[in-house]
Motif scaffolding. Structure first.
Motif, PDB file in Angstrom:
ATOM      1  N   GLU A 266      -0.912 -37.468  15.581  1.00 51.40           N
ATOM      2  CA  GLU A 266      -2.121 -36.969  16.236  1.00 51.40           C
ATOM      3  C   GLU A 266      -3.264 -37.940  16.010  1.00 51.40           C
ATOM      4  OE1 GLU A 266      -2.715 -32.887  16.008  1.00 51.40           O
ATOM      5  OE2 GLU A 266      -4.875 -32.946  16.354  1.00 51.40           O
ATOM      6  N   ILE A 267      -4.074 -38.061  17.034  1.00 45.40           N
ATOM      7  CA  ILE A 267      -5.260 -38.927  16.958  1.00 45.40           C
ATOM      8  C   ILE A 267      -6.468 -38.108  17.352  1.00 45.40           C
ATOM      9  CG2 ILE A 267      -6.410 -40.974  17.887  1.00 45.40           C
ATOM     10  CD1 ILE A 267      -3.645 -42.140  18.459  1.00 45.40           C
ATOM     11  N   SER A 268      -7.508 -38.242  16.548  1.00 44.84           N
ATOM     12  CA  SER A 268      -8.764 -37.572  16.874  1.00 44.84           C
ATOM     13  C   SER A 268      -9.877 -38.559  16.594  1.00 44.84           C
ATOM     14  CB  SER A 268      -8.916 -36.308  16.022  1.00 44.84           C
ATOM     15  OG  SER A 268     -10.177 -35.711  16.247  1.00 44.84           O
ATOM     16  N   GLY A 269     -10.343 -39.200  17.622  1.00 40.93           N
ATOM     17  CA  GLY A 269     -11.388 -40.205  17.444  1.00 40.93           C
ATOM     18  C   GLY A 269     -10.892 -41.347  16.577  1.00 40.93           C
ATOM     19  N   ARG A 270     -11.560 -41.591  15.461  1.00 43.18           N
ATOM     20  CA  ARG A 270     -11.166 -42.675  14.560  1.00 43.18           C
ATOM     21  C   ARG A 270     -10.077 -42.249  13.567  1.00 43.18           C
ATOM     22  NH1 ARG A 270     -14.428 -43.987  11.050  1.00 43.18           N
ATOM     23  NH2 ARG A 270     -15.862 -42.222  11.128  1.00 43.18           N
ATOM     24  N   TYR A 271      -9.738 -40.961  13.592  1.00 42.10           N
ATOM     25  CA  TYR A 271      -8.753 -40.433  12.650  1.00 42.10           C
ATOM     26  C   TYR A 271      -7.380 -40.343  13.316  1.00 42.10           C
ATOM     27  CZ  TYR A 271     -12.743 -38.603   9.902  1.00 42.10           C
ATOM     28  OH  TYR A 271     -13.888 -38.448   9.161  1.00 42.10           O
ATOM     29  N   SER A 272      -6.348 -40.648  12.561  1.00 42.76           N
ATOM     30  CA  SER A 272      -4.988 -40.421  13.049  1.00 42.76           C
ATOM     31  C   SER A 272      -4.098 -40.018  11.884  1.00 42.76           C
ATOM     32  CB  SER A 272      -4.436 -41.676  13.749  1.00 42.76           C
ATOM     33  OG  SER A 272      -4.358 -42.755  12.834  1.00 42.76           O
ATOM     34  N   TRP A 273      -3.069 -39.258  12.211  1.00 44.47           N
ATOM     35  CA  TRP A 273      -2.177 -38.753  11.187  1.00 44.47           C
ATOM     36  C   TRP A 273      -0.733 -39.075  11.568  1.00 44.47           C
ATOM     37  CZ3 TRP A 273      -6.566 -36.349  12.824  1.00 44.47           C
ATOM     38  CH2 TRP A 273      -7.504 -36.042  11.845  1.00 44.47           C
ATOM     39  N   ASN A 274       0.038 -39.487  10.580  1.00 40.55           N
ATOM     40  CA  ASN A 274       1.437 -39.855  10.769  1.00 40.55           C
ATOM     41  C   ASN A 274       2.301 -38.939   9.910  1.00 40.55           C
ATOM     42  OD1 ASN A 274       3.945 -41.009  10.941  1.00 40.55           O
ATOM     43  ND2 ASN A 274       3.270 -43.092  10.526  1.00 40.55           N
ATOM     44  N   PHE A 275       2.995 -38.016  10.558  1.00 38.66           N
ATOM     45  CA  PHE A 275       3.838 -37.059   9.850  1.00 38.66           C
ATOM     46  C   PHE A 275       5.287 -37.527   9.971  1.00 38.66           C
ATOM     47  CE2 PHE A 275       5.844 -33.663   8.093  1.00 38.66           C
ATOM     48  CZ  PHE A 275       6.194 -32.585   8.896  1.00 38.66           C
ATOM     49  N   GLN A 276       5.948 -37.785   8.837  1.00 42.31           N
ATOM     50  CA  GLN A 276       7.344 -38.202   8.855  1.00 42.31           C
ATOM     51  C   GLN A 276       8.131 -37.293   7.920  1.00 42.31           C
ATOM     52  OE1 GLN A 276       8.228 -42.327   8.468  1.00 42.31           O
ATOM     53  NE2 GLN A 276       7.166 -42.816  10.376  1.00 42.31           N
ATOM     54  N   LYS A 277       8.906 -36.414   8.535  1.00 40.63           N
ATOM     55  CA  LYS A 277       9.683 -35.468   7.753  1.00 40.63           C
ATOM     56  C   LYS A 277      10.751 -36.174   6.925  1.00 40.63           C
ATOM     57  CE  LYS A 277      10.777 -30.760   9.054  1.00 40.63           C
ATOM     58  NZ  LYS A 277      11.211 -29.895  10.148  1.00 40.63           N
ATOM     59  N   SER A 278      11.293 -37.256   7.458  1.00 39.13           N
ATOM     60  CA  SER A 278      12.394 -37.953   6.780  1.00 39.13           C
ATOM     61  C   SER A 278      11.966 -38.511   5.429  1.00 39.13           C
ATOM     62  CB  SER A 278      12.921 -39.090   7.663  1.00 39.13           C
ATOM     63  OG  SER A 278      11.890 -40.011   7.948  1.00 39.13           O
TER      64      SER A 278
END
Lengths: 115, 119
Positions: free
Chosen positions: A59-71
């Motif tokens: 997900e990206i929100s403006g200058r923020y982004s999140w990287n979710f990796q279940k593995s």
């Protein structure tokens, strides 16, 4: 038992640099939620994002982004083109039905953005 | 202001004294949580209420700690015979839980905390 680990205690960057805050979690639940909160010097915890375990889309929100990796059980947070106002302590947290939906927090990462 | 409010924001007391903190949650929220945060650490869960019922207490909550939420509205956290180790920020949070306890709001809303210093 559930656990959240934020190995980076403190990060210092110069304004406009990109910075990634790491978060690794442990849970046996198949359904769970991951969060990031920001705590500025005033002390109040400010909600940034909530992710459920079935949604691995970044997900990206403006200058923020999140990287979710279940593995790798990771939920990393990237700030692009950091600003001085981003200076704060950032907490990653986890909850699930088995934990009565109470939040389990990591120990936090203090981010200092220098002008 | 319709957020979570806590009072007092700061409390300095001498060891052995009793202190009480108050939390006013967002009015429509049925869940209320208390957390404790010490310097350099993340918040740690103490206890939570669903309406007026206290459903869970952490092992961190010794016999000197008591929390109430009469009528399911505001909550108080009392610490009796304070010790220097009780010095911390006490955070209150509220949210809305539906059937089975699952959150409806998707997040907890935190107050600004009550900072306790025990001399």
């Amino acid at each position: 038992a559930q656990k959240v680990t934020q190995a980076q205690t403190e990060i210092s960057v110069v304004e406009k640099e990109d910075v990634t805050l790491d978060c690794v979690y442990e849970t046996r639940d198949t359904t769970y939620y991951l969060f990031w909160y920001k705590q500025p010097p005033s002390g109040e915890l400010v909600f940034l994002i909530r992710r459920n375990s079935f949604d691995e889309q970044n997900e990206i929100s403006g200058r923020y982004s999140w990287n979710f990796q279940k593995s790798t059980s990771s939920f990393n947070f990237t700030i692009t083109a950091s600003q001085v106002v981003d200076s704060a302590v950032y907490f990653c947290a986890l909850n699930s039905q088995d934990s009565s939906y109470k939040l389990i927090f990591g120990s936090g990462t203090r981010l200092l953005v220098r002008p | 202001d319709t957020g979570v409010s806590q009072d007092p924001r700061h409390k300095i007391t001498k060891r052995g004294q009793n202190v009480t903190f108050r939390c006013d949650p967002i009015s429509e929220h049925n869940r209320l949580y208390w957390y404790r945060q010490t310097l350099g650490q993340g918040p740690e869960f103490l206890t939570y209420f669903q309406n007026e019922a206290q459903l869970e207490k952490s092992r961190l909550l010794s016999d000197r700690f008591s929390a109430e939420r009469p009528k399911g509205s505001f909550s108080t956290l009392e610490i009796q015979r304070t010790e220097q180790g009780d010095s911390a920020m006490y955070l209150c949070a509220s949210g809305s839980a539906g059937t089975g306890g699952r959150w409806v709001t998707g997040e907890l809303f935190f107050g600004e905390g009550s900072r306790l210093t025990v001399l």
